[in-house]
Design a protein around this motif. Structure first.
Motif, PDB file in Angstrom:
ATOM      1  N   ASP A  88      40.498  20.694  48.157  1.00 37.34           N
ATOM      2  CA  ASP A  88      40.400  19.997  49.318  1.00 37.34           C
ATOM      3  C   ASP A  88      39.462  20.574  50.227  1.00 37.34           C
ATOM      4  OD1 ASP A  88      42.378  18.336  48.523  1.00 37.34           O
ATOM      5  OD2 ASP A  88      44.199  18.941  49.498  1.00 37.34           O
ATOM      6  N   HIS A 110      37.691  12.075  47.447  1.00 40.05           N
ATOM      7  CA  HIS A 110      37.445  12.986  46.263  1.00 40.05           C
ATOM      8  C   HIS A 110      36.322  12.294  45.332  1.00 40.05           C
ATOM      9  CE1 HIS A 110      40.079  16.655  46.208  1.00 40.05           C
ATOM     10  NE2 HIS A 110      40.925  15.914  46.818  1.00 40.05           N
ATOM     11  N   SER A 164      45.548  16.695  41.209  1.00 43.26           N
ATOM     12  CA  SER A 164      45.758  17.926  42.297  1.00 43.26           C
ATOM     13  C   SER A 164      46.772  18.058  42.463  1.00 43.26           C
ATOM     14  CB  SER A 164      44.893  17.143  43.564  1.00 43.26           C
ATOM     15  OG  SER A 164      46.148  16.283  44.055  1.00 43.26           O
ATOM     16  N   TYR A 188      41.966  12.081  38.992  1.00 41.94           N
ATOM     17  CA  TYR A 188      42.426  12.962  39.994  1.00 41.94           C
ATOM     18  C   TYR A 188      43.465  13.535  39.824  1.00 41.94           C
ATOM     19  CZ  TYR A 188      43.468  13.668  44.934  1.00 41.94           C
ATOM     20  OH  TYR A 188      43.883  14.234  46.130  1.00 41.94           O
ATOM     21  N   HIS A 215      41.890  10.148  51.653  1.00 45.57           N
ATOM     22  CA  HIS A 215      41.740  11.458  51.108  1.00 45.57           C
ATOM     23  C   HIS A 215      41.193  11.305  49.523  1.00 45.57           C
ATOM     24  CE1 HIS A 215      42.651  15.735  50.512  1.00 45.57           C
ATOM     25  NE2 HIS A 215      43.089  15.338  49.016  1.00 45.57           N
TER      26      HIS A 215
HETATM   27 FE   FE2 Z   1      43.111  16.489  47.232  1.00 40.04          FE
END
Ligand code: FE2
Ligand code: ATP
Length: 327
Positions: free
Chosen positions: A286, A112, A131, A129, A108
């Motif tokens: 997502d 991204h 999130s 990143y 995952h």
């Molecule tokens: Fe994510």
């Protein structure tokens, strides 16, 4: 080649369809919002199981593609919440068997990065990143996406969401904090916690609750959290860029939608002669398109999996994957 990707690591069940020309044909998603409290993995998984068939159909309709035209199925294999991952994996396996097409489980976090590379035109960035569950500074080096710094406790989004809940702001509090912060202007003291290349956020959570008890305004608290937490991210990202000698920085993850974070990273990048890239909102959060896109490039680089290899990996690390699709 048409790839259908299924995302289901946490609260979002998404299905995206891409072709080999980096064209996103569809990207449909449905986010589970708990009626109260935090995200319960089993309840989120039940939601995903309820909607997945419908989201697959809607994604095909939006793309104008019939299931029989799909050449490859990919899905988010991890990292994430076990029950949610299992729903996405099961849907992917059944599609792959029924349509008799290959299947690939993908990471995952790398999805991204690659959707950012594909849609923003950057080439070799340092990725910030940020999130809900993840906060990492990642860059490519010698066949791996390597993690140069990361949170030692919670992801920044989870910190905002949990704090928001405790302060009565409801679930998915990141955007609420962003709005409140615009009205705040007093920088209150919060723990600025950078340890080497790593960071931690739990101290901010505790301190912010204490400030509220002392009567500070939510606006000033939100302002101070953003300035402190985003300042920590900017510092570590800058150090990673200097260390690996990259002149591009890419944002990813739901928190990257925050305008103040974007502004801070942009200023930091420009001051060192570098450039910031941020994918469209649809690709920051997502989504299934990023899973489809990563499946597509992995398959084209020769990666293959049998159904037996598609077990989910809750703690799947970014640097566990050998990057076969880059020089
Ligand atoms: Fe994510
Ligand atoms: P991952 O599985 O990648 O760890 P995630 O499942 O939590 O992440 P994302 O959609 O990437 O999902 O991010 C959601 C997070 O982003 C939530 O914690 C939310 O509060 C936060 N967020 C969304 N918009 C904003 C914003 N404008 N400012 C700050 N945070 C935001």
């Amino acid at each position: 080649m048409i790839t259908l990707g299924i995302e289901g690591t946490a609260h979002t069940l998404g299905v995206g369809i891409v072709d080999s020309e980096k064209k996103v044909l569809s990207n449909v998603l449905d986010m589970y919002k708990p009626p109260e409290g935090g995200l319960h993995p089993r309840e989120a998984a039940n939601h995903h199981a309820d909607v997945v068939a419908d989201i697959i159909t809607r994604s095909c309709n939006e793309a104008g593609v019939s299931l029989h035209e799909v050449d490859l199925i990919s899905f988010s294999m991890g990292p994430g919440l076990g029950p949610c991952l299992r729903v996405a994996a099961t849907a992917a396996r059944s599609l792959s068997c029924r349509l008799d097409v290959p299947i690939l489980g993908v990471n995952h976090c790398i999805a991204h990065i690659e959707i950012g590379n594909a849609t923003t035109g950057c080439h070799d960035p340092c990725l910030l990143y940020a999130s809900g569950g993840n906060t990492q500074i990642i860059a490519y080096s010698d066949k791996r996406y390597r993690i140069f710094g990361e949170t030692q406790d919670v992801g920044i989004g989870n910190m905002l969401d949990k704090l928001g809940r405790d302060l009565g702001l409801g679930f998915y509090a990141g955007p609420v904090f962003e709005k409140l912060a615009k009205e705040g202007d007093k920088l209150l003291e919060l723990p600025y916690s950078v340890k080497g290349m790593d960071i931690s956020f739990s101290g901010i959570m505790t301190a912010a609750l204490a400030l509220k008890k002392r009567g500070c305004s939510l606006e000033d608290i939100a302002f101070s959290i953003q300035e402190t937490a985003f300042g920590m991210l900017a510092e570590v990202t800058e150090r990673a860029m200097a260390h690996v000698g990259k002149d591009e920085v890419l944002l990813g993850g739901g928190v990257a939608q925050n305008m103040r974070l974007k502004e801070m990273i942009k200023v930091m990048a420009e001051e060192r002669g570098a450039k910031m890239f941020c994918p469209d909102r649809r690709f920051c959060m997502d989504n299934g398109a990023m899973i489809a896109w990563l499946g597509n490039i992995m398959y084209n680089s020769g990666v293959r999996m049998d159904i037996e290899d598609t077990l989910i990996r809750q703690r799947f690390r970014t640097d566990d994957v050998e990057v076969t699709w880059r020089d």
